[in-house]
Design a protein around this motif. Structure first.
Motif, mmCIF file in Angstrom:
data_model
loop_
_atom_site.group_PDB
_atom_site.id
_atom_site.type_symbol
_atom_site.label_atom_id
_atom_site.label_comp_id
_atom_site.label_asym_id
_atom_site.label_seq_id
_atom_site.Cartn_x
_atom_site.Cartn_y
_atom_site.Cartn_z
ATOM 1 N N SER A 154 -37.155 14.185 -31.454
ATOM 2 C CA SER A 154 -37.477 12.848 -31.938
ATOM 3 C C SER A 154 -38.968 12.528 -31.836
ATOM 4 O O SER A 154 -39.488 11.769 -32.633
ATOM 5 C CB SER A 154 -36.680 11.819 -31.162
ATOM 6 O OG SER A 154 -37.200 11.699 -29.866
ATOM 7 N N THR A 208 -34.306 -3.461 -31.566
ATOM 8 C CA THR A 208 -35.223 -2.558 -30.894
ATOM 9 C C THR A 208 -34.457 -1.675 -29.914
ATOM 10 O O THR A 208 -34.641 -0.468 -29.863
ATOM 11 C CB THR A 208 -36.290 -3.360 -30.129
ATOM 12 O OG1 THR A 208 -36.804 -4.347 -30.996
ATOM 13 C CG2 THR A 208 -37.399 -2.458 -29.645
ATOM 14 N N ASN A 209 -33.593 -2.292 -29.152
ATOM 15 C CA ASN A 209 -32.854 -1.528 -28.151
ATOM 16 C C ASN A 209 -31.347 -1.560 -28.353
ATOM 17 O O ASN A 209 -30.611 -0.929 -27.615
ATOM 18 C CB ASN A 209 -33.172 -2.051 -26.750
ATOM 19 C CG ASN A 209 -34.592 -1.735 -26.357
ATOM 20 O OD1 ASN A 209 -35.015 -0.588 -26.402
ATOM 21 N ND2 ASN A 209 -35.346 -2.756 -26.019
ATOM 22 N N VAL A 231 -33.182 -14.609 -21.786
ATOM 23 C CA VAL A 231 -33.065 -14.298 -23.210
ATOM 24 C C VAL A 231 -32.086 -15.289 -23.833
ATOM 25 O O VAL A 231 -31.044 -15.578 -23.252
ATOM 26 C CB VAL A 231 -32.522 -12.865 -23.410
ATOM 27 C CG1 VAL A 231 -32.413 -12.543 -24.886
ATOM 28 C CG2 VAL A 231 -33.392 -11.861 -22.692
ATOM 29 N N ARG A 260 -36.408 4.903 -16.404
ATOM 30 C CA ARG A 260 -37.667 4.193 -16.556
ATOM 31 C C ARG A 260 -37.936 3.246 -15.398
ATOM 32 O O ARG A 260 -39.055 2.979 -15.028
ATOM 33 C CB ARG A 260 -37.673 3.403 -17.865
ATOM 34 C CG ARG A 260 -37.770 4.275 -19.094
ATOM 35 C CD ARG A 260 -39.165 4.881 -19.177
ATOM 36 N NE ARG A 260 -39.273 5.851 -20.276
ATOM 37 C CZ ARG A 260 -39.077 7.146 -20.118
ATOM 38 N NH1 ARG A 260 -38.773 7.631 -18.923
ATOM 39 N NH2 ARG A 260 -39.198 7.967 -21.136
ATOM 40 N N ALA A 308 -39.284 -7.288 -23.140
ATOM 41 C CA ALA A 308 -38.395 -6.498 -23.995
ATOM 42 C C ALA A 308 -36.955 -6.953 -23.738
ATOM 43 O O ALA A 308 -36.614 -7.326 -22.620
ATOM 44 C CB ALA A 308 -38.536 -5.017 -23.680
ATOM 45 N N VAL A 309 -36.159 -6.935 -24.774
ATOM 46 C CA VAL A 309 -34.772 -7.365 -24.647
ATOM 47 C C VAL A 309 -33.878 -6.122 -24.632
ATOM 48 O O VAL A 309 -33.814 -5.391 -25.609
ATOM 49 C CB VAL A 309 -34.395 -8.304 -25.813
ATOM 50 C CG1 VAL A 309 -32.934 -8.692 -25.736
ATOM 51 C CG2 VAL A 309 -35.274 -9.543 -25.790
ATOM 52 N N LEU A 310 -33.235 -5.890 -23.489
ATOM 53 C CA LEU A 310 -32.449 -4.665 -23.338
ATOM 54 C C LEU A 310 -30.969 -4.990 -23.162
ATOM 55 O O LEU A 310 -30.623 -5.919 -22.448
ATOM 56 C CB LEU A 310 -32.848 -3.879 -22.078
ATOM 57 C CG LEU A 310 -34.290 -3.681 -21.699
ATOM 58 C CD1 LEU A 310 -34.342 -2.752 -20.500
ATOM 59 C CD2 LEU A 310 -35.045 -3.079 -22.840
ATOM 60 N N PRO A 311 -30.109 -4.201 -23.777
ATOM 61 C CA PRO A 311 -28.686 -4.379 -23.531
ATOM 62 C C PRO A 311 -28.306 -3.777 -22.173
ATOM 63 O O PRO A 311 -28.910 -2.804 -21.730
ATOM 64 C CB PRO A 311 -28.029 -3.598 -24.673
ATOM 65 C CG PRO A 311 -29.027 -2.555 -25.025
ATOM 66 C CD PRO A 311 -30.387 -3.132 -24.742
ATOM 67 N N ASN A 326 -33.359 8.255 -26.551
ATOM 68 C CA ASN A 326 -34.155 8.345 -27.776
ATOM 69 C C ASN A 326 -35.188 7.233 -27.762
ATOM 70 O O ASN A 326 -35.975 7.138 -26.854
ATOM 71 C CB ASN A 326 -33.266 8.306 -29.011
ATOM 72 C CG ASN A 326 -32.331 9.495 -29.033
ATOM 73 O OD1 ASN A 326 -32.687 10.568 -28.542
ATOM 74 N ND2 ASN A 326 -31.144 9.308 -29.562
ATOM 75 N N ASP A 327 -35.138 6.353 -28.746
ATOM 76 C CA ASP A 327 -36.154 5.319 -28.793
ATOM 77 C C ASP A 327 -35.706 4.026 -28.129
ATOM 78 O O ASP A 327 -36.441 3.062 -28.079
ATOM 79 C CB ASP A 327 -36.510 5.005 -30.255
ATOM 80 C CG ASP A 327 -37.300 6.144 -30.854
ATOM 81 O OD1 ASP A 327 -37.870 6.911 -30.068
ATOM 82 O OD2 ASP A 327 -37.328 6.243 -32.070
ATOM 83 N N ARG A 328 -34.473 4.015 -27.673
ATOM 84 C CA ARG A 328 -33.962 2.761 -27.131
ATOM 85 C C ARG A 328 -34.016 2.759 -25.620
ATOM 86 O O ARG A 328 -33.957 3.789 -24.976
ATOM 87 C CB ARG A 328 -32.521 2.553 -27.588
ATOM 88 C CG ARG A 328 -32.401 2.323 -29.078
ATOM 89 C CD ARG A 328 -30.983 1.850 -29.385
ATOM 90 N NE ARG A 328 -30.978 1.072 -30.599
ATOM 91 C CZ ARG A 328 -30.596 1.562 -31.779
ATOM 92 N NH1 ARG A 328 -30.205 2.801 -31.878
ATOM 93 N NH2 ARG A 328 -30.621 0.808 -32.849
ATOM 94 N N GLN A 329 -34.098 1.559 -25.060
ATOM 95 C CA GLN A 329 -33.971 1.427 -23.619
ATOM 96 C C GLN A 329 -32.740 0.591 -23.332
ATOM 97 O O GLN A 329 -32.534 -0.431 -23.977
ATOM 98 C CB GLN A 329 -35.189 0.723 -23.030
ATOM 99 C CG GLN A 329 -36.435 1.580 -23.087
ATOM 100 C CD GLN A 329 -37.518 1.092 -22.146
ATOM 101 O OE1 GLN A 329 -37.253 0.328 -21.227
ATOM 102 N NE2 GLN A 329 -38.727 1.524 -22.383
ATOM 103 N N PHE A 368 -23.694 5.483 -24.993
ATOM 104 C CA PHE A 368 -24.166 4.252 -25.618
ATOM 105 C C PHE A 368 -24.029 4.324 -27.132
ATOM 106 O O PHE A 368 -24.990 4.331 -27.847
ATOM 107 C CB PHE A 368 -25.621 4.009 -25.211
ATOM 108 C CG PHE A 368 -26.178 2.726 -25.751
ATOM 109 C CD1 PHE A 368 -25.578 1.516 -25.468
ATOM 110 C CD2 PHE A 368 -27.308 2.737 -26.547
ATOM 111 C CE1 PHE A 368 -26.094 0.343 -25.968
ATOM 112 C CE2 PHE A 368 -27.834 1.560 -27.053
ATOM 113 C CZ PHE A 368 -27.225 0.357 -26.766
#
Lengths: 688, 181, 121
Positions: A2, A629-630, A648, B45, B72-75, B102-105, B159
């Motif tokens: 990636s 984004t996430n 949030v 992280r 940042a808004v994380l699930p 990958n690109d998500r946190q 996930f």
């Protein structure tokens, strides 16, 4: 992998940007063009593409870009003067770059000889131009002979303190050529007196290398000032160098500063004269936008909490604070403006598309651009390129008729495609319209039935029929055409627009033409919202969609047979959405509030719906944070925001919420038919 | 820091005879309901204490909601619930392990972080064929550490919500039901 | 064991580019978005090299360098700062803070690796 993909994507995005500029500039190029900036810009675009392509080892692209770059370099330096055919050649070269990049992006080999013809023409215009291999070696000038240097190197303790490692420096020297390394230990003191952080060694290195002195200096770049260093060229070994007189100088060159040529080179690259503008990483701008947005919020909250406590005698302080509020807002607007660009940058790529397609389709089409000066958020502009291309292709392929047919119908032979942009009510409206054949409702319905999207005999409004073309799997063209086929449907276009927080609608009249309307937010970053509460959660409703808030009396609300409820307001029937239920919340032990509030919002088709909440907590400006984004997109949720308390909160998507309502309930309900204004609602809804 | 002793022999790196067959990797292990799980340290992280979060409508039960992590808004995934058990009743002592996929946190809600393990690939045993409660593909393997069984989590498979991007025109049934309440 | 590099930059593009280049050469990378994050990450495991941008929100690269140098496990870890300015002021500031060297943006992968190899093997 990636990371690689990311990196690649970044490169191709940059290419897009560069090519767009290239095409714009090249398209306006005159044969007698001598404006330095124009020519420089063309040169730099090609140069940057070449540099990136080199990193990805895209050899054909590098070769082509290189020759074009060289040609443009000669042009901008005045060695070659542009002739009549040159602007065309440059435009064509841009096309070749575009195609090569597209193939590279798709990881496919471009057709053989794709660039051969144009390349040959470029070469003819620049016969002295370096073939690629020659210039590569020219980029790194080397003298042909070996030179022997004596390098004396005495590290100071600071060198070690900055975690530099003499051994690695010596290894780097060894990489340049043959070395003999002596160590001078005369400074070593008695063991008991040694300071472990101090350095006691001197090195004397003799190096035999083809590299120039600057390569040696570069190795010691980081330890400049942290060591004593002298580099002395001794003698020429083997044959003479091409221009050996400098290099064989017997005078020692003491090196104590960063090599001058390094700075020169960097300055040369930096000194891009560009009408006083700078290139800023978009992420930096975004961060600034976010920070200022959050500043506005924090500031507003501070003001609120102070103003409730403040006495009349401190009113001047309050005024100072309000002044601060105003300045903060101004700061915010200024920062937001950084992200805004005239949509011209985007629109300017379509005249060519239309010209090319006209030729391909044998149709006669005139493209009219309107509102090119409208400013739009840069991200939105970027994301619009593909959807607009698709819509224009669609108009030209399916909309505009063949010239003969048009004449037969009494239309002008030349078809018209209109692309317009305007700012209205805090949104950007972009329209793509044509005066072609329009949508045939019967054909659309037949197609949709065939594809199983709707049931046979299902009654649909005109607006519902028009929305069918945005459904996945729908395509009206009876055969996939070369122009608008490609397996991308209007559903993809619609999804892309939705991702930007926008809406797309279609109005069409059979025989007269169709018009796509995109309604987009001005910016993706901040939003004026109304904070509402239901159960123990809080949500943000975009202020731009709120019409009014009402506190209905019990007799204004009617339960519907399908389980929903309708509010009768000044003769209008308005569907109600219970936010608490919709968000899957339960009122654990909470008592129902005595009176509910309905926030009346307007959805994309001008339909009004009421969102039922417990409490209004006031207006707030919020910074939008995408959930995608996430995570993933959630129906009914436009995004999220972080409020002053650090929590949030979700921003509601009123169109998404209203889409969750039953489709067309109003006309079928007896209860509501008594309400006189029902027709009005119907009219609004079908008018689009 | 080590100032070089042997100057004449700088090309001969002392690392040359280190075997590179299966370099041990570091894993962060944590507990959920007295069971041990681990993820590659490279994907971790940050670790932070449980905090109030904001729930998301109509999502799988194990998606507890979203959290503000410095803008940042994380699930947040309730690991216990994700693995097929009931929902965690989080307290201040529960911990969120923030991992990158990958690109998500995302944040994993767990009971506690326990250790950092040095594990080489050959110590990891494959997932047994029968695994009643959970789908086996959320694990990449098992490891025995100090007589404890540690399950290695496959974050990517962990996930993938059943609800991906929904087209606006489709209405999941649970939302319709919600409307009718 | 592969060398671990802490890559600190608020620009994702930059982090991607640095990480990608290093990973291709067999380095392992851990990314952080700013100095603050980097300090957090620095507590998890050891690093053989830190590459940090200078201008970042919350904590800049110069401060980060100073902070890291106060930690025993980072006393002798090479720290490279990424700088766009070629004028030397940031380089000097970085050096004063204890940075090992610098990489001037824009750079190509070979330049990056060249510099990395000069400070970390």
């Amino acid at each position: 992998m990636s990371d690689f993909e990311q990196f690649r994507q970044t490169f191709f995005e940059e290419c897009d940007e560069l090519l767009q500029r290239f095409e714009e500039v090249a398209g306006n190029l005159q044969p007698d063009e001598n404006d330095n900036e124009t020519l420089n810009e063309l040169f730099r675009a090609v140069h940057s593409i070449k540099a990136g392509a080199g990193a990805f080892k895209l050899e054909r692209l590098v070769t082509f870009a290189h020759e074009l770059e060289d040609f443009l370099d000669q042009v901008r330096s005045g060695t070659i003067h542009l002739q009549t055919g040159d602007p065309d050649l440059i435009v064509q070269s841009g096309d070749i770059l575009h195609t090569l990049i597209e193939y590279a992006q798709a990881r496919e080999e471009a057709p053989e000889n794709l660039e051969a013809d144009v390349l040959e023409q470029v070469r003819q215009r620049n016969p002295k131009g370096g073939q690629f291999s020659e210039v590569q070696s020219a980029e790194k000038p080397r003298q042909s002979g070996k030179i022997k240097y004596t390098v004396k190197f005495r590290p100071h303790r600071e060198l070690y303190e900055a975690a530099n490692e003499p051994q690695l420096l010596l290894e780097a020297l060894t990489d340049l050529g043959e070395t003999e390394i002596e160590i001078d230990t005369s400074r070593i003191v008695e063991l008991s007196k040694t300071d472990p952080m101090e350095s006691y060694f001197d090195w004397i290195i003799t190096l035999e290398t083809e590299s120039g002195i600057e390569d040696i200096e570069a190795i010691f770049e980081f330890v400049d000032g942290d060591c004593d260093l002298s580099i002395i060229p001794d003698e020429t070994i083997a044959e003479e160098t091409d221009d050996g007189e400098v290099l064989t100088s017997q005078n020692p060159i003491e090196v104590s500063t960063t090599p001058q040529n390094q700075n020169d080179k960097a300055d040369g690259e930096k000194a891009k004269p560009s009408k006083g503008s700078i290139r800023v990483d978009l992420e930096r701008v975004d961060q600034l936008v976010n920070m200022v947005g959050e500043l506005v919020i924090a500031q507003a909250m501070a003001l609120e909490s102070i103003s409730s406590e403040i006495g009349i005698e401190q009113i001047n302080q309050l005024q100072a604070l309000e002044d601060l509020t105003m300045r903060t807002r101004q700061l915010q607007e200024g920062v937001m403006a950084i992200r805004m660009q005239p949509i011209k940058a985007l629109f300017s790529r379509y005249p060519r598309l239309v010209r090319d397609l006209s030729k391909k389709l044998d149709k006669n089409v005139n493209l009219i651009l309107e509102g090119e000066a409208t400013e739009v958020d840069k991200t939105i502009i970027e994301e619009l390129a593909d959807p607009l291309t698709h819509m224009i292709r669609n108009c030209m392929d399916h909309g505009i008729e063949m010239p003969a047919d048009r004449v037969g119908m009494g239309k002008p032979e030349e078809g018209t495609v209109r692309l317009s942009a305007e700012q209205r009510n805090g949104r950007i409206l972009i329209r793509v319209s044509d005066d072609g054949r329009g949508l045939d409702p019967d054909k659309v319905v037949a197609k949709a039935v065939k594809q199983g999207l709707i049931q046979e005999g299902e009654e649909l409004s005109k607006e519902e029929i028009e929305m069918l073309i945005f459904r996945p799997g729908f395509s009206t063209a009876s055969e996939v055409s070369d122009v608008s086929g490609r397996g991308v449907g209007m559903d993809v276009v619609r999804r892309n627009i939705q991702k930007l927080g926008g809406r797309i609608t279609l109005e069409s009249q059979k025989g007269k033409g169709s018009c796509f309307t995109l309604a987009l937010p001005l910016t993706l970053a901040v939003l004026d919202g109304m904070l509402v509460a239901t159960a123990d959660e809080r949500y943000v409703i975009p202020l731009s969609s709120i019409v009014e808030t009402v506190c209905p009396a019990a007799n204004q609300i009617k339960e519907m047979p399908d389980g929903g409820s309708v509010l009768s307001l000044r003769g209008n029937a308005i569907r109600l959405i219970d936010l608490c239920g919709c968000m899957g919340l339960s009122r654990k032990g909470l008592t129902e509030p005595l009176r509910k509030l309905a926030v009346i919002v307007e959805t994309e088709f001008g339909r009004h719906v009421g969102i039922v909440v417990d409490e209004l907590l006031g207006q707030q400006q919020v910074v939008i944070k995408s959930l995608e984004t996430n995570y993933y997109r959630i129906p009914g949720v436009a995004g999220s925001a972080i409020l002053g308390d650090g929590r949030v909160r979700l921003i509601l998507d009123v169109d998404g919420l209203s889409a969750l309502l039953p489709k067309s309930p109003i006309s079928k309900s007896k209860t509501v038919s008594e309400i006189p204004a029902e027709n009005e609602i119907q009219t609004i809804a079908s008018g689009g | 820091m080590g100032q070089p002793q042997m100057i004449s022999d700088i090309s001969n790196e002392n690392e040359a005879n280190v075997e590179m067959l299966s370099p041990p990797k570091q894993y962060v292990s944590f507990t959920v309901d007295e069971a041990y799980y681990a993820v590659d340290i490279m994907s971790v992280r940050e670790i932070k204490g449980w905090d109030d979060i904001t729930s998301l409508p109509n999502q799988p039960q194990y998606i507890r909601g979203v959290l503000n992590l410095r803008g940042a808004v994380l699930p947040i995934v309730d690991l216990k619930c994700r693995l097929g058990d009931s929902m965690t009743d989080p307290t201040k002592r529960h911990v969120i392990v923030i991992v990158a996929i990958n690109d998500r946190q995302i944040g994993l809600l767990v009971d506690a972080v326990s250790d950092i393990l040095m594990v080489s690939d050959d110590q990891i045993k494959p997932v047994p064929e029968t695994n009643a409660k959970t789908d086996a593909n959320v694990f990449t393997g098992f490891l025995t550490d100090k007589e404890q069984m540690v399950a290695m989590l496959d974050l990517e498979n962990l996930f993938i919500p059943e609800i991906h991007e929904l087209d606006g025109s489709e209405i999941p049934t649970n939302q319709l039901n919600a409307l009718k309440e | 064991m592969a060398k671990r590099v802490l890559v600190v930059d608020d620009s994702k593009t930059m982090r991607d580019m640095v990480s990608f280049t290093l990973k291709r050469e067999g380095y392992e990378t851990v990314e952080a978005e700013d100095g603050m994050d980097a300090l957090q990450s620095s507590t998890v495991g050891n690093f053989d090299l830190v590459i940090s941008d200078v201008n970042m929100p919350r904590m800049d690269g110069i401060t980060l360098t100073k902070e890291l140098r106060t930690k025993p496990q980072f006393r002798s870890t090479p720290i490279l700062i990424l700088t766009t300015e070629a004028d030397g002021t940031k380089k000097a500031a970085g050096k004063a803070a204890g940075a090992t060297g610098w990489i001037v943006k824009p750079f190509d992968p070979d330049q990056l690796l060249g510099v990395v190899k000069r400070v970390c093997r």
